[in-house]
Every structure is written in C-alpha cells, then in structure tokens.
Design a protein around this motif. Structure first.
Motif, PDB file in Angstrom:
ATOM      1  N   GLY A  28       0.807  -1.215   0.000  1.00 43.42           N
ATOM      2  CA  GLY A  28       0.000   0.000   0.000  1.00 43.42           C
ATOM      3  C   GLY A  28       0.839   1.264   0.000  1.00 43.42           C
ATOM      4  N   LEU A  29       1.907   1.269   0.801  1.00 46.98           N
ATOM      5  CA  LEU A  29       2.808   2.426   0.824  1.00 46.98           C
ATOM      6  C   LEU A  29       3.522   2.593  -0.518  1.00 46.98           C
ATOM      7  N   TYR A  30       3.932   1.479  -1.131  1.00 48.79           N
ATOM      8  CA  TYR A  30       4.606   1.527  -2.431  1.00 48.79           C
ATOM      9  C   TYR A  30       3.684   2.112  -3.498  1.00 48.79           C
ATOM     10  N   SER A 111      -3.884   0.459  -3.093  1.00 53.36           N
ATOM     11  CA  SER A 111      -3.899  -0.926  -3.582  1.00 53.36           C
ATOM     12  C   SER A 111      -5.213  -1.225  -4.297  1.00 53.36           C
ATOM     13  N   ALA A 112      -6.324  -0.731  -3.738  1.00 54.34           N
ATOM     14  CA  ALA A 112      -7.624  -0.930  -4.369  1.00 54.34           C
ATOM     15  C   ALA A 112      -7.667  -0.266  -5.745  1.00 54.34           C
ATOM     16  N   PHE A 113      -7.033   0.888  -5.873  1.00 57.35           N
ATOM     17  CA  PHE A 113      -6.980   1.574  -7.165  1.00 57.35           C
ATOM     18  C   PHE A 113      -6.243   0.722  -8.192  1.00 57.35           C
ATOM     19  N   VAL A 114      -5.071   0.228  -7.842  1.00 57.40           N
ATOM     20  CA  VAL A 114      -4.246  -0.528  -8.786  1.00 57.40           C
ATOM     21  C   VAL A 114      -4.961  -1.799  -9.233  1.00 57.40           C
ATOM     22  N   GLU A 115      -5.474  -2.591  -8.292  1.00 54.96           N
ATOM     23  CA  GLU A 115      -6.090  -3.865  -8.666  1.00 54.96           C
ATOM     24  C   GLU A 115      -7.364  -3.674  -9.485  1.00 54.96           C
ATOM     25  N   SER A 116      -8.100  -2.596  -9.225  1.00 51.65           N
ATOM     26  CA  SER A 116      -9.340  -2.375  -9.961  1.00 51.65           C
ATOM     27  C   SER A 116      -9.085  -1.827 -11.366  1.00 51.65           C
ATOM     28  N   VAL A 117      -8.055  -1.010 -11.529  1.00 56.06           N
ATOM     29  CA  VAL A 117      -7.663  -0.563 -12.871  1.00 56.06           C
ATOM     30  C   VAL A 117      -7.254  -1.768 -13.711  1.00 56.06           C
ATOM     31  N   ALA A 265      -1.089  -4.292  20.383  1.00 55.66           N
ATOM     32  CA  ALA A 265      -2.422  -4.865  20.196  1.00 55.66           C
ATOM     33  C   ALA A 265      -3.293  -3.938  19.367  1.00 55.66           C
ATOM     34  N   ALA A 266      -3.199  -2.634  19.634  1.00 51.82           N
ATOM     35  CA  ALA A 266      -3.985  -1.668  18.861  1.00 51.82           C
ATOM     36  C   ALA A 266      -3.606  -1.705  17.393  1.00 51.82           C
ATOM     37  N   ILE A 267      -2.298  -1.753  17.114  1.00 52.95           N
ATOM     38  CA  ILE A 267      -1.828  -1.777  15.721  1.00 52.95           C
ATOM     39  C   ILE A 267      -2.280  -3.059  15.031  1.00 52.95           C
ATOM     40  N   GLN A 268      -2.051  -4.207  15.698  1.00 55.14           N
ATOM     41  CA  GLN A 268      -2.371  -5.489  15.082  1.00 55.14           C
ATOM     42  C   GLN A 268      -3.858  -5.618  14.779  1.00 55.14           C
ATOM     43  N   HIS A 269      -4.700  -5.348  15.768  1.00 55.37           N
ATOM     44  CA  HIS A 269      -6.136  -5.542  15.573  1.00 55.37           C
ATOM     45  C   HIS A 269      -6.725  -4.469  14.665  1.00 55.37           C
ATOM     46  N   GLY A 270      -6.197  -3.252  14.738  1.00 56.73           N
ATOM     47  CA  GLY A 270      -6.695  -2.195  13.864  1.00 56.73           C
ATOM     48  C   GLY A 270      -6.380  -2.460  12.410  1.00 56.73           C
ATOM     49  N   ILE A 271      -5.130  -2.822  12.117  1.00 56.41           N
ATOM     50  CA  ILE A 271      -4.730  -3.080  10.729  1.00 56.41           C
ATOM     51  C   ILE A 271      -5.431  -4.326  10.194  1.00 56.41           C
ATOM     52  N   ARG A 272      -5.475  -5.369  10.998  1.00 57.99           N
ATOM     53  CA  ARG A 272      -6.100  -6.608  10.528  1.00 57.99           C
ATOM     54  C   ARG A 272      -7.586  -6.410  10.285  1.00 57.99           C
ATOM     55  N   ARG A 273      -8.281  -5.727  11.188  1.00 59.12           N
ATOM     56  CA  ARG A 273      -9.711  -5.484  11.006  1.00 59.12           C
ATOM     57  C   ARG A 273      -9.942  -4.570   9.805  1.00 59.12           C
ATOM     58  N   GLY A 274      -9.055  -3.596   9.614  1.00 57.56           N
ATOM     59  CA  GLY A 274      -9.177  -2.726   8.452  1.00 57.56           C
ATOM     60  C   GLY A 274      -9.072  -3.492   7.152  1.00 57.56           C
ATOM     61  N   MET A 275      -8.141  -4.440   7.091  1.00 52.78           N
ATOM     62  CA  MET A 275      -7.982  -5.250   5.875  1.00 52.78           C
ATOM     63  C   MET A 275      -9.206  -6.117   5.627  1.00 52.78           C
ATOM     64  N   PHE A 276      -9.702  -6.765   6.668  1.00 54.66           N
ATOM     65  CA  PHE A 276     -10.859  -7.622   6.495  1.00 54.66           C
ATOM     66  C   PHE A 276     -12.087  -6.814   6.078  1.00 54.66           C
ATOM     67  N   SER A 277     -12.184  -5.601   6.586  1.00 52.16           N
ATOM     68  CA  SER A 277     -13.372  -4.802   6.328  1.00 52.16           C
ATOM     69  C   SER A 277     -13.383  -4.222   4.922  1.00 52.16           C
ATOM     70  N   ASN A 278     -12.297  -3.522   4.536  1.00 51.37           N
ATOM     71  CA  ASN A 278     -12.339  -2.835   3.235  1.00 51.37           C
ATOM     72  C   ASN A 278     -11.802  -3.679   2.082  1.00 51.37           C
ATOM     73  N   GLU A 279     -11.143  -4.801   2.367  1.00 44.38           N
ATOM     74  CA  GLU A 279     -10.691  -5.776   1.373  1.00 44.38           C
ATOM     75  C   GLU A 279      -9.686  -5.207   0.371  1.00 44.38           C
ATOM     76  N   ALA A 280      -9.079  -4.067   0.679  1.00 42.36           N
ATOM     77  CA  ALA A 280      -8.136  -3.447  -0.251  1.00 42.36           C
ATOM     78  C   ALA A 280      -6.916  -4.341  -0.450  1.00 42.36           C
ATOM     79  N   SER A 305     -11.470   2.892  -5.005  1.00 39.10           N
ATOM     80  CA  SER A 305     -10.761   3.556  -3.901  1.00 39.10           C
ATOM     81  C   SER A 305     -11.755   4.261  -2.994  1.00 39.10           C
ATOM     82  N   LEU A 306     -12.743   4.888  -3.596  1.00 39.45           N
ATOM     83  CA  LEU A 306     -13.795   5.531  -2.815  1.00 39.45           C
ATOM     84  C   LEU A 306     -14.541   4.510  -1.971  1.00 39.45           C
ATOM     85  N   GLY A 307     -14.699   3.286  -2.505  1.00 39.18           N
ATOM     86  CA  GLY A 307     -15.368   2.231  -1.755  1.00 39.18           C
ATOM     87  C   GLY A 307     -14.653   1.884  -0.462  1.00 39.18           C
ATOM     88  N   VAL A 308     -13.318   1.951  -0.471  1.00 41.63           N
ATOM     89  CA  VAL A 308     -12.539   1.698   0.746  1.00 41.63           C
ATOM     90  C   VAL A 308     -12.853   2.755   1.799  1.00 41.63           C
TER      91      VAL A 308
END
Length: 481
Positions: A28-30, A111-117, A265-280, A305-308
C-alpha cells in the motif's frame, strides 16, 4: 474439534501477523508513493466519475454503471464485520485500534486503485454481453500465468461463494432468532435458511445486471439507516466526542497506555480489522470493478478507492463512535452484542430491533456480493453451460446449511483461504502496477485537455495482453466536459 479449531487459529495468526500484514502495508505504501497518493489527490474526481451514467448494452438493456459496480463491491465489503468486527477490534486492541483502521484505509485505497484498474483493463465480454474480470483474468492475460489465475479462481470461489456465505446465513439466523425470541426453536433455523436462500435465488438467477440493480437499492438504504442510528447516538452523547477522539489517538501511540503491549495490540487488531473490512489488495473487489461499462479503466479504479473510504472511514467509524461514546470501559460484552448494547443504552430497546433489520440487510447484501465473486471466477475456469446453474444451486444449499449450525471452524479456515488469496493477488499486482500507473498518466493527460477520458489499446501500445474490449472499434467517442 476444538483442538483443530485452535490449531487453525494459531496458524492463521502467525500467517497474517508475520507475513501478510507486513506485505499489505508495504504494498500500500509503495502504490501510494508511486501514484503520488492518487487516493487522496483525486478524491473530487472519484465523486465525479461515480455519477457517470451506464450506456445501453449490446442487447439494448442498460449496462452496469460505475455506481452499480461500486454497490456490488460495497455489498460484499460492508457486512457484519463493520458492526461485530469493529467492536471486537476495540475490545481487544482498545480505542487506538480505530486509528490504525483509518490508516489502513488511507494506505490500502492505493492498492484498491491498482487492482481495480487492472481488472478493468483485462476484463472480457461474455456471450451475454456482460463484462467480467478480476485477478484471475489479469494473472492470465497480464502476467501470462494462467495456472496462477486458476489457483486464485478456485480459492476465491470456495472462500466467498461457499464458506463466507455459510457464515452470513448463520449470522442472519442468530440475530433474527434472538430478536424474535425464537433462537431456541427447532423450526426457526431451517425456515430462516430456506427463506434467505429463496430470496437470494431470486437475485442470483437474474445475472449480474439484476445483482447490480438490487445492490444499488439495498446498499444505500442500509448505509443511511445505520448512519442515522449512529448520528443519533453521537448527537445525544456529543459531549463525549472530544474524549473519544483523544482516546483513539492516545491509544494508537501509547500516550495513555501503561503496558507497552497495548500499543502493539492496537496496531495489530486495527490493521487486521481494516484489511478484512475494506478488502483493499485482497483481490475480491476487482471482480465487481470489472463489471462496469466505463470509458477508461482508471475511472473504476477511482470508484473502488472511494469504496474503501466508504467502508472504513464512514461505516466502521460510525460503529466505533457508537461504542466509544456509550461504553468507554468496554466491559461485559463483545462483537455485535456490544454494538447492540451501546445502541439500546442510548436510544432504547427499539434500536436493538432496528439493528437486527440492518444486520439482515448487511448480511443479505454480502451474500449477493460474495456469490458474484464466485460466479465471475466460475466463468473463468469453465464455459460448460451446466456448471453455473449447478454453482448457484450449491450456494443456495450452503446458505440453508449455514443457518443450521455453528460455523466457527469454517470461519477460521476461511481466514486462511482468504490470506492465501490476498498473498497471490498482492504478488501479482506488484509487477503489474507499472501498467496501472501508465493508464493513470493517460487519464490525467486527457483530463488536462478538458476531455472525459476514453481509452483504447492503441493509446498505449506495448501493454501486455490487453483486452479486446478496449479495441478502437468498440470505444465510444471522446466527449468534451
């Protein structure tokens, strides 16, 4: 069975924590750096292209619009995870997990932008005139690795078409049974499963255009209803909003934490839940992105990207504020029960029943989106006429069976399948991202000239394995803005 379930959880935690989460963040950063933060600087353009009308299809029927494809992906993205999953992330990771969910959305949107294009560029037109595509298609046509596309197609079909739909059906039955006081009745689960399967059958046997027409109605309604409930809670607890914001930021960086492990714990659960939720970056939403009839692949990249942002910054954030403004101690309850308790605490018992209706719409829309991901990949794997109707019937049977019992093992197993799916997709879009960025440059050049961008294959010669859908004879005329 419990020991097997525990083994799956342990393997899953290691896989996601030490391999997949770092890969998703780095990718995502790349993409953000290479695209010059396309997901932020072109936000107004996302809103503009979302309103593009759908042209008439070759058979005279209305094609799938940008908004239609957006709602198909949103139907799968926005599910019980936005209610139960966010509550669990806050319970386990504290308020700081919300901050890292936001960060994951901002980075993951690239990432969502790249894969959808890429899904748009490599889409194909079926005999019925409808577009389809996704990771399996750009792995075959873009990377030249049909075996990799076949592997991805099998994994996503099993994960979304069957396992996740069993979980959604089970959730509908559990929530509806609890709300109606019929949870312990022997007759309720099978009847509920049959009703849900019947409703789903009416949608999926109508093809992608009916799917898009249903999700275009269902997604806005459920989103508005849930947001209205959330806004009511926040307004009634408005004096707590500054404290909530301070807890979110403070918990994210350990400003208010005593134990050092709380930040992790905040980083792990926040990032993991974010990935599962927006699927980017996971490779699921591109299957919906490919269905849209647009003039340029970048348009659907912007819409996805807007969907995320819609999923995480709007729906997930509302859940977080509902919980944190009413139950800051996070004690006593977990998951959807925590969200429901927070609502009823502020608004009264009727809000719990309203949430039940919203959960039904969330789960049912997710059933539709999940089903379509499987359909798109079934069509990739085979053209035999009897396979698709058989898949539809099996999905409906899975929905009925999912309503009948516990699915904790298959849910945890699905996490592993989903992780494999994400790993294959990310390793594929990293080398293909240069293609998506060339398309972005072409799009911006046309916008600078005052055009509504139109892409044809001859504009960027040398792109690997481009789709016949973008040959000049099939393109529409350029239009002045």
């Amino acid at each position: 069975m419990s020991s097997f379930d525990s083994l799956i959880v342990d393997v899953n935690d290691v896989f996601w924590t030490y391999l997949l989460i770092p890969l998703v963040v780095v990718a995502g950063l790349y993409f953000t750096i290479r695209s010059k933060a396309v997901q932020l600087r072109l936000f107004p353009e996302m809103l503009r292209v979302l309103k593009d009308p759908a042209p008439a299809g070759r058979d005279g029927r209305k094609a799938v619009s940008s908004f239609g494809a957006f709602t198909i992906s949103a139907a799968a993205r926005v599910g019980t995870g936005n209610i139960a999953g966010v509550a669990t992330a806050i319970t386990l990771g504290g308020a700081g997990a919300v901050f890292w969910m936001w960060a994951m959305a901002l980075v993951g949107a690239a990432s969502a932008f790249v894969e959808s294009v890429l899904a748009q560029l490599y889409k194909v037109r079926g005999a019925d005139g409808e577009f389809r595509g996704g990771p399996a298609y750009y792995m075959r046509k873009g990377l030249g690795k049909p075996w990799l596309g076949a592997l991805f197609a099998v994994v996503i079909t099993v994960t979304f078409g069957f396992v996740f739909n069993a979980v959604q059906s089970n959730t509908i039955t559990a929530v509806a049974g609890g709300s109606l006081g019929a949870a312990d009745s022997d007759w309720f689960a099978p009847v509920c499963g049959l009703v849900v399967a019947g409703l789903l059958g009416l949608v999926v046997f109508g093809g992608v255009r009916r799917i898009a027409s249903v999700t275009q109605l269902l997604v806005p309604v459920m989103a508005v209803c849930y947001l209205l409930l959330g806004i009511a809670v926040v307004v009634l607890n408005v004096e707590d909003v500054p404290r909530v914001l301070a807890d979110i930021v403070g918990g994210a960086f350990g400003v208010r934490e005593v134990a050092g492990g709380a930040v992790g714990a905040a980083i792990q659960h926040g990032i993991r839940r974010g990935m599962f939720s927006n699927e980017a970056g996971l490779g699921s939403a591109p299957n919906a992105a490919a269905t849209a009839d647009v003039t340029h692949p970048v348009k659907q990249g912007l819409v996805q990207s807007l969907g995320v942002f819609f999923d995480t910054l709007l729906i997930c954030s509302m859940t977080a504020f509902i919980i944190l403004t009413t139950n800051p101690e996070l004690s006593g309850r977990q998951g959807a029960d925590l969200t429901q308790t927070a609502l009823t605490t502020t608004l009264g018992g009727w809000a719990g029943h309203a949430l039940t209706a919203i959960v039904f719409m969330l789960c049912f829309s997710t059933l539709i989106g999940n089903y379509y991901y499987g359909e798109s990949n079934i069509r990739f794997m085979t053209r035999r006429a009897w396979i698709l109707p058989s898949y539809r019937v099996l999905v409906l049977v899975t929905v009925v069976l999912g309503a009948l019992g516990s699915v904790s093992v298959v849910w945890n197993l699905a996490d592993v399948f989903m992780g494999v799916m994400a790993l294959v997709n990310l390793l594929s879009i990293l080398p293909l991202s240069a293609v998506a960025l060339r398309l972005l440059d072409d799009y911006l050049a046309q916008r600078a000239d005052g055009l509504d961008p139109v892409f044809t294959n001859d504009r960027l010669p040398g792109l690997p394995g481009t789709s016949e859908c973008w040959d000049r004879e099939g393109a529409r005329e350029d239009a002045r803005v």
